[in-house]
Write a protein that holds these residues in place. Structure first.
Motif, mmCIF file in Angstrom:
data_model
loop_
_atom_site.group_PDB
_atom_site.id
_atom_site.type_symbol
_atom_site.label_atom_id
_atom_site.label_comp_id
_atom_site.label_asym_id
_atom_site.label_seq_id
_atom_site.Cartn_x
_atom_site.Cartn_y
_atom_site.Cartn_z
ATOM 1 N N TYR A 50 16.995 4.969 -38.720
ATOM 2 C CA TYR A 50 17.706 3.766 -39.114
ATOM 3 C C TYR A 50 16.888 2.593 -38.578
ATOM 4 O O TYR A 50 16.729 2.443 -37.368
ATOM 5 N N GLU B 157 16.435 2.891 -44.085
ATOM 6 C CA GLU B 157 16.517 4.191 -43.436
ATOM 7 C C GLU B 157 15.658 5.202 -44.181
ATOM 8 O O GLU B 157 15.327 5.015 -45.356
ATOM 9 N N HIS C 219 16.368 11.243 -38.685
ATOM 10 C CA HIS C 219 16.917 10.258 -39.611
ATOM 11 C C HIS C 219 16.722 8.891 -38.979
ATOM 12 O O HIS C 219 17.401 8.546 -38.022
ATOM 13 N N TYR D 143 17.400 5.127 -33.906
ATOM 14 C CA TYR D 143 17.619 3.723 -34.240
ATOM 15 C C TYR D 143 16.405 2.921 -33.801
ATOM 16 O O TYR D 143 15.995 2.977 -32.638
#
Length: 375
Positions: free
Chosen positions: A319, A310, A317, A238
């Motif tokens: 975000y 994203e 991954h 994140y």
């Protein structure tokens, strides 16, 4: 195996596949010559990328860098810009590094020796096999995911194709299948069959030139094969990003380090936030973003949450939550940062995520979607 011996099974595959390919093969730019440089570029670009996507990149890249020597001599920034949008930027860097090796060691000619080709940076077993077989018609296997799927189904092979030992075994099998003097067409035929007919899902068995003897189809296992263990899902990260503007409407951007993920590409300044709940919080996020960037020498004041984006890498991954911001003091931007407008933006190389965000910003679409006015 049912109804046919192993030797006959292999012979039938080679004969039927070659006959089909010579009639049905697609007209692709890199197939219009046996230029090893063009074949090499195409194979690097085609890794994990669809043919339709690669064609315009290939044409632009070979126009900009028509020879190995041109690629070797180009500034890295130009190479990355030409590669922009394909992802996996380490492949572009390795390609250029290998081009320089070809110039220095082989006089600018791609070698036709297996040890020499395999020794080039970024050239693994598949790529070396593709170059040697397609460009030089050497009887070397070129085993990628398409080929492993075809072989798994045709020979009804139960082994996990994610295991290195299975790949090695299939390379040996593929080598046995190559008809004398037909390495270039045969290897491309295997790839073509996997790409066009023997697809991962819902293979077109009735249109397949080798369906008669396909052991997987005869056993009713064409949908089940190949066997492949699932990879770990990418780790979520994140991140908070600052879209910082000055009075002239320019945006502050930074260049990534020269090593590691997305090396030397440009981006919005951003920081990782370990706790997703803080990343989502309109109260906590701006303070965390400001404090983290201040520690890097960039004093900003976040103002509005304007967008979310994203991107999935192989193992990560991302975000990303974007906040508009202004400079909080009169200090100059830290090293590696610069102010850009639309013209400068088009000259730099960006990861897809940040190219999309900034394209939308400079067109006004990002602010319009967020229901706010750009500063």
């Amino acid at each position: 195996m049912s109804g046919i011996g192993e030797r006959e099974l292999k012979s039938a595959l080679s004969k039927d596949l070659l006959g089909w390919y010579k009639v049905a093969k697609r007209d692709l730019p890199w197939r219009r010559s046996r230029d090893p440089y063009h074949i090499w570029i195409s194979e690097i670009m085609l890794q994990q990328t669809r043919v339709e996507t690669v064609i315009p990149y290939f044409l632009r890249f070979t126009e900009k860098f028509p020879t190995v020597t041109d690629l070797a001599a180009a500034p890295e920034e130009d190479v990355l810009k030409a590669w922009e949008g394909l992802g996996y930027y380490s492949r572009a860097r390795n390609l250029q590094a290998a081009a320089r090796e070809v110039v220095e060691r082989y006089g600018g000619r791609v070698p036709d020796d297996k040890a020499a080709v395999s020794g080039l940076k970024g050239v693994g077993p598949y790529t070396s096999g593709a170059i040697l077989s397609i460009a030089f018609n050497r009887p070397e296997p070129a085993v990628d995911g398409n080929v492993m799927r075809v072989l798994s189904r045709y020979f009804c092979i139960d082994e996990d194709i994610a295991r290195p030992a299975t790949r090695i075994g299939m390379e040996g099998l593929a080598r046995e299948l190559i008809p004398e003097g037909e390495a270039a067409d045969f290897n491309q035929a295997l790839m073509e069959l996997g790409a066009m007919i023997c697809t991962p899902k819902s293979p077109s068995c009735l249109a397949c030139p080798v369906m008669t003897h396909c052991q997987g189809r005869l056993a009713g296992r064409e949908e089940e094969l190949p066997i492949k263990s699932k990879a770990k899902p990418p780790k979520p990260q994140y991140r908070l990003a600052a879209l910082t503007m000055d009075a002239a409407g320019r945006v502050l951007v930074r260049q990534r380090p020269s090593q590691g993920l997305l090396a030397r590409l440009w981006e919005l300044p951003h920081v990782e936030i370990p706790a997703p709940e803080q990343w989502r919080s309109d109260e906590a996020a701006p303070a965390l973003l400001a404090a983290a960037l201040a520690a890097e020498g960039l004093a900003i004041r976040p103002e509005r949450h304007i967008a979310d984006a994203e991107h999935i890498f192989t193992h990560l991954h991302w975000y990303v939550r974007v906040w508009t911001a202004v400079i909080a003091d009169d200090s100059p931007p830290p090293p590696g940062c610069r102010w850009i407008g639309p013209a400068e933006f088009e000259l730099l190389a960006w990861p897809n995520l940040f190219r999309k965000l900034l394209s939308q910003h400079f067109s006004g679409a990002l602010e319009a979607a967020a229901g706010v006015q750009a500063d």
